[in-house]
Design a protein around this motif. Structure first.
Motif, PDB file in Angstrom:
ATOM      1  N   ARG A 273      -5.055  16.651  -3.257  1.00 18.46           N
ATOM      2  CA  ARG A 273      -5.192  15.398  -2.530  1.00 18.46           C
ATOM      3  C   ARG A 273      -4.203  14.357  -3.067  1.00 18.46           C
ATOM      4  NH1 ARG A 273      -9.534  14.777   0.661  1.00 18.46           N
ATOM      5  NH2 ARG A 273      -9.927  12.613   0.110  1.00 18.46           N
ATOM      6  N   TYR A 274      -3.771  13.478  -2.174  1.00 23.19           N
ATOM      7  CA  TYR A 274      -2.656  12.563  -2.429  1.00 23.19           C
ATOM      8  C   TYR A 274      -3.194  11.157  -2.665  1.00 23.19           C
ATOM      9  CZ  TYR A 274       2.293  11.273  -1.690  1.00 23.19           C
ATOM     10  OH  TYR A 274       3.597  10.863  -1.831  1.00 23.19           O
ATOM     11  N   PRO A 275      -2.958  10.582  -3.849  1.00 25.63           N
ATOM     12  CA  PRO A 275      -3.548   9.266  -4.153  1.00 25.63           C
ATOM     13  C   PRO A 275      -2.822   8.120  -3.447  1.00 25.63           C
ATOM     14  CG  PRO A 275      -2.162   9.979  -5.955  1.00 25.63           C
ATOM     15  CD  PRO A 275      -2.191  11.125  -4.976  1.00 25.63           C
ATOM     16  N   PHE A 276      -3.580   7.114  -3.064  1.00 27.00           N
ATOM     17  CA  PHE A 276      -3.033   5.875  -2.508  1.00 27.00           C
ATOM     18  C   PHE A 276      -3.464   4.706  -3.385  1.00 27.00           C
ATOM     19  CE2 PHE A 276      -1.991   8.305   1.154  1.00 27.00           C
ATOM     20  CZ  PHE A 276      -1.054   7.575   1.870  1.00 27.00           C
ATOM     21  N   HIS A 277      -2.554   3.744  -3.540  1.00 25.93           N
ATOM     22  CA  HIS A 277      -2.816   2.554  -4.355  1.00 25.93           C
ATOM     23  C   HIS A 277      -2.404   1.300  -3.602  1.00 25.93           C
ATOM     24  CE1 HIS A 277      -2.219   5.854  -7.272  1.00 25.93           C
ATOM     25  NE2 HIS A 277      -3.065   5.196  -8.036  1.00 25.93           N
ATOM     26  N   VAL A 278      -3.048   0.190  -3.965  1.00 25.96           N
ATOM     27  CA  VAL A 278      -2.536  -1.120  -3.591  1.00 25.96           C
ATOM     28  C   VAL A 278      -1.872  -1.670  -4.854  1.00 25.96           C
ATOM     29  CG1 VAL A 278      -4.769  -2.245  -4.065  1.00 25.96           C
ATOM     30  CG2 VAL A 278      -3.059  -3.397  -2.660  1.00 25.96           C
TER      31      VAL A 278
ATOM     32  N   ILE B 126       0.874  -1.170   0.000  1.00 28.51           N
ATOM     33  CA  ILE B 126       0.000   0.000   0.000  1.00 28.51           C
ATOM     34  C   ILE B 126       0.906   1.213   0.000  1.00 28.51           C
ATOM     35  CG2 ILE B 126      -1.763   1.280   1.264  1.00 28.51           C
ATOM     36  CD1 ILE B 126      -2.562  -1.437   2.543  1.00 28.51           C
ATOM     37  N   ARG B 127       0.800   2.044  -1.027  1.00 28.16           N
ATOM     38  CA  ARG B 127       1.709   3.171  -1.171  1.00 28.16           C
ATOM     39  C   ARG B 127       0.971   4.409  -1.658  1.00 28.16           C
ATOM     40  NH1 ARG B 127       4.514   0.988   1.793  1.00 28.16           N
ATOM     41  NH2 ARG B 127       6.663   0.270   1.555  1.00 28.16           N
ATOM     42  N   GLY B 128       1.481   5.554  -1.250  1.00 31.35           N
ATOM     43  CA  GLY B 128       0.928   6.821  -1.699  1.00 31.35           C
ATOM     44  C   GLY B 128       1.833   7.476  -2.719  1.00 31.35           C
ATOM     45  N   GLY B 129       1.256   8.361  -3.527  1.00 33.25           N
ATOM     46  CA  GLY B 129       2.042   9.124  -4.475  1.00 33.25           C
ATOM     47  C   GLY B 129       2.058   8.526  -5.865  1.00 33.25           C
ATOM     48  N   PRO B 130       2.830   9.131  -6.778  1.00 31.71           N
ATOM     49  CA  PRO B 130       2.898   8.642  -8.164  1.00 31.71           C
ATOM     50  C   PRO B 130       3.598   7.297  -8.230  1.00 31.71           C
ATOM     51  CG  PRO B 130       4.508  10.393  -7.798  1.00 31.71           C
ATOM     52  CD  PRO B 130       3.654  10.340  -6.570  1.00 31.71           C
ATOM     53  N   LEU B 131       3.206   6.496  -9.222  1.00 27.32           N
ATOM     54  CA  LEU B 131       3.782   5.163  -9.415  1.00 27.32           C
ATOM     55  C   LEU B 131       4.488   5.116 -10.759  1.00 27.32           C
ATOM     56  CD1 LEU B 131       0.675   3.159  -8.171  1.00 27.32           C
ATOM     57  CD2 LEU B 131       2.774   3.599  -6.892  1.00 27.32           C
ATOM     58  N   ASP B 132       5.758   4.700 -10.739  1.00 21.40           N
ATOM     59  CA  ASP B 132       6.569   4.742 -11.953  1.00 21.40           C
ATOM     60  C   ASP B 132       6.895   3.373 -12.529  1.00 21.40           C
ATOM     61  OD1 ASP B 132       6.726   7.553 -11.671  1.00 21.40           O
ATOM     62  OD2 ASP B 132       8.400   7.339 -10.261  1.00 21.40           O
ATOM     63  N   ASP B 133       6.725   2.308 -11.753  1.00 18.51           N
ATOM     64  CA  ASP B 133       7.135   0.976 -12.182  1.00 18.51           C
ATOM     65  C   ASP B 133       6.037   0.332 -13.024  1.00 18.51           C
ATOM     66  OD1 ASP B 133       8.064  -1.595 -12.492  1.00 18.51           O
ATOM     67  OD2 ASP B 133       8.836  -1.759 -10.446  1.00 18.51           O
ATOM     68  N   SER B 134       6.294   0.194 -14.334  1.00 13.77           N
ATOM     69  CA  SER B 134       5.282  -0.343 -15.242  1.00 13.77           C
ATOM     70  C   SER B 134       5.118  -1.851 -15.106  1.00 13.77           C
ATOM     71  CB  SER B 134       5.645  -0.001 -16.689  1.00 13.77           C
ATOM     72  OG  SER B 134       6.911  -0.559 -17.026  1.00 13.77           O
TER      73      SER B 134
ATOM     74  N   LEU C 114       4.331  -3.307 -12.431  1.00 17.89           N
ATOM     75  CA  LEU C 114       3.403  -3.537 -11.332  1.00 17.89           C
ATOM     76  C   LEU C 114       1.992  -3.103 -11.721  1.00 17.89           C
ATOM     77  CD1 LEU C 114       5.610  -2.112  -8.437  1.00 17.89           C
ATOM     78  CD2 LEU C 114       5.339  -4.511  -9.089  1.00 17.89           C
ATOM     79  N   ILE C 115       1.012  -3.747 -11.113  1.00 19.76           N
ATOM     80  CA  ILE C 115      -0.388  -3.367 -11.294  1.00 19.76           C
ATOM     81  C   ILE C 115      -0.827  -2.580 -10.066  1.00 19.76           C
ATOM     82  CG2 ILE C 115      -2.755  -4.232 -11.488  1.00 19.76           C
ATOM     83  CD1 ILE C 115      -1.665  -6.631 -12.980  1.00 19.76           C
ATOM     84  N   ALA C 116      -1.473  -1.460 -10.283  1.00 19.23           N
ATOM     85  CA  ALA C 116      -1.897  -0.596  -9.177  1.00 19.23           C
ATOM     86  C   ALA C 116      -3.406  -0.405  -9.224  1.00 19.23           C
ATOM     87  CB  ALA C 116      -1.206   0.757  -9.263  1.00 19.23           C
ATOM     88  N   ARG C 117      -4.036  -0.539  -8.066  1.00 20.67           N
ATOM     89  CA  ARG C 117      -5.464  -0.260  -7.921  1.00 20.67           C
ATOM     90  C   ARG C 117      -5.623   0.903  -6.947  1.00 20.67           C
ATOM     91  NH1 ARG C 117      -6.394  -2.926 -12.262  1.00 20.67           N
ATOM     92  NH2 ARG C 117      -6.588  -5.197 -12.124  1.00 20.67           N
ATOM     93  N   LYS C 118      -6.259   1.955  -7.396  1.00 23.86           N
ATOM     94  CA  LYS C 118      -6.449   3.113  -6.523  1.00 23.86           C
ATOM     95  C   LYS C 118      -7.433   2.765  -5.413  1.00 23.86           C
ATOM     96  CE  LYS C 118      -7.323   8.092  -6.648  1.00 23.86           C
ATOM     97  NZ  LYS C 118      -7.660   9.254  -7.499  1.00 23.86           N
ATOM     98  N   ILE C 119      -7.070   3.142  -4.186  1.00 26.18           N
ATOM     99  CA  ILE C 119      -7.934   2.812  -3.047  1.00 26.18           C
ATOM    100  C   ILE C 119      -8.382   4.047  -2.267  1.00 26.18           C
ATOM    101  CG2 ILE C 119      -7.135   0.449  -2.729  1.00 26.18           C
ATOM    102  CD1 ILE C 119      -5.167   1.445  -0.648  1.00 26.18           C
TER     103      ILE C 119
END
Length: 301
Positions: free
Chosen positions: A267-272, A143-151, A153-158
């Motif tokens: 606002r700051y996005p979080f993803h799993v 579970i991480r916040g902020g922009p995601l750069d690693d293609s 990985l699969i990210a689901r916004k939570i």
């Protein structure tokens, strides 16, 4: 030779990066795992892995075999899941990695609800602000916040969190209450959050009516862990910018005071996040669905 089991064992070595971690994750002796891979190589007549005393690398043929067999394994898992999910409860261990303040203020307080719903799932929780390697560390999701750069990985916004700027009443009495972000550059003491990966401080960000600004003034204290970052503010060491879910109780109790409220940043996005080449188990599916259900209200305070 059980070819299907051998293929799964080989895939786990590729994902884990060595035989020891792969054997641990499969709960089998290292020697058994090594023998299974050797038998698979003999059956195929090719070398899948190049072994040295220090490391294991995948040969070009091994990489091609891994990618092709992963598609087959995923199809088999989907077929099994389509028959089993409806009549079975998710079970087994789920290894999750999450940052410090998100763990203590959001995830852990909500976990009793998840455990009550899914009593056969065991949670292995890794708490740290540093990034982990999901494959080699055998982590199901982070579970991480902020922009995601690693293609890869699969990210689901939570959910999305709110950032605020605050300090103790004693600090503000001594140093004054700034009315504009630029005032932080003059005579104020800043507590910066340091990137656990690079050691560089994150700037203080502000936004009002479409106008954005960043403050990169010299900081007095830098901290690379989110709970300790907040603790430094509570100790009166200076001004901090952090999440409302971490500060809400302290604001309500008067231990911290929000400043520059009209300048709250976006606002700051979080993803799993989880690896795209790993099958999503039933237990991970229900965990992600549960996060999407409970997370927005808990971080959006």
């Amino acid at each position: 030779m059980d070819q299907l089991m051998a293929i799964k064992a080989f895939a786990r070595v590729v994902e884990a990066g060595n035989f020891t971690r792969a054997a641990d994750s499969l709960d089998m002796p290292n020697a058994t795992l090594s023998k299974m891979v050797q038998e698979l190589e003999a059956h195929l007549g090719i070398r899948l892995l190049q072994r040295t005393t220090r490391r294991v690398t995948v040969t070009p043929e091994g990489r091609e075999y891994y990618e092709k067999t992963q598609r087959i394994l995923h199809d088999l898992d989907d077929i099994d899941a389509s028959f089993n999910v409806a009549r079975s409860r998710p079970r087994g261990a789920l290894r999750i990695d999450v940052g410090g303040s998100t763990a203590s203020e959001v995830l852990i307080p909500a976990l009793p609800d998840f455990i009550a719903r899914y009593p056969d799932i065991r949670i292995d929780l890794g708490v740290a602000d540093r990034a982990v390697d999901l494959i080699s560390d055998n982590v199901d999701c982070v579970i991480r916040g902020g922009p995601l750069d690693d293609s890869s990985l699969i990210a689901r916004k939570i959910g999305e969190a709110t950032l605020i700027t605050c300090a103790t009443p004693a600090y503000l009495k001594h140093y004054g209450v700034p009315a504009y972000p630029d005032e932080l550059k003059n005579g104020h003491r800043l507590i910066s959050y340091l990137s656990p990966q690079t050691g560089r401080p994150f700037p203080f960000r502000f936004e009002r009516g479409g106008e954005k600004t960043e403050i990169k003034a010299e900081y007095r204290v830098g901290v690379n862990e989110s709970n300790a970052h907040l603790a430094a503010a509570l100790a009166g060491l200076g001004i901090v910018q952090t999440f409302t879910y971490a500060t809400a109780a302290h604001i309500d109790a008067g231990r911290l005071v929000e400043i520059l409220a009209p300048w709250r940043p976006a606002r700051y996005p979080f993803h799993v996040v989880y690896p795209q080449n790993r099958y999503v188990t039933h237990r991970l599916r229900v965990f992600i669905a549960w996060l999407q259900e409970i997370f927005p209200a808990r971080v959006g305070r």
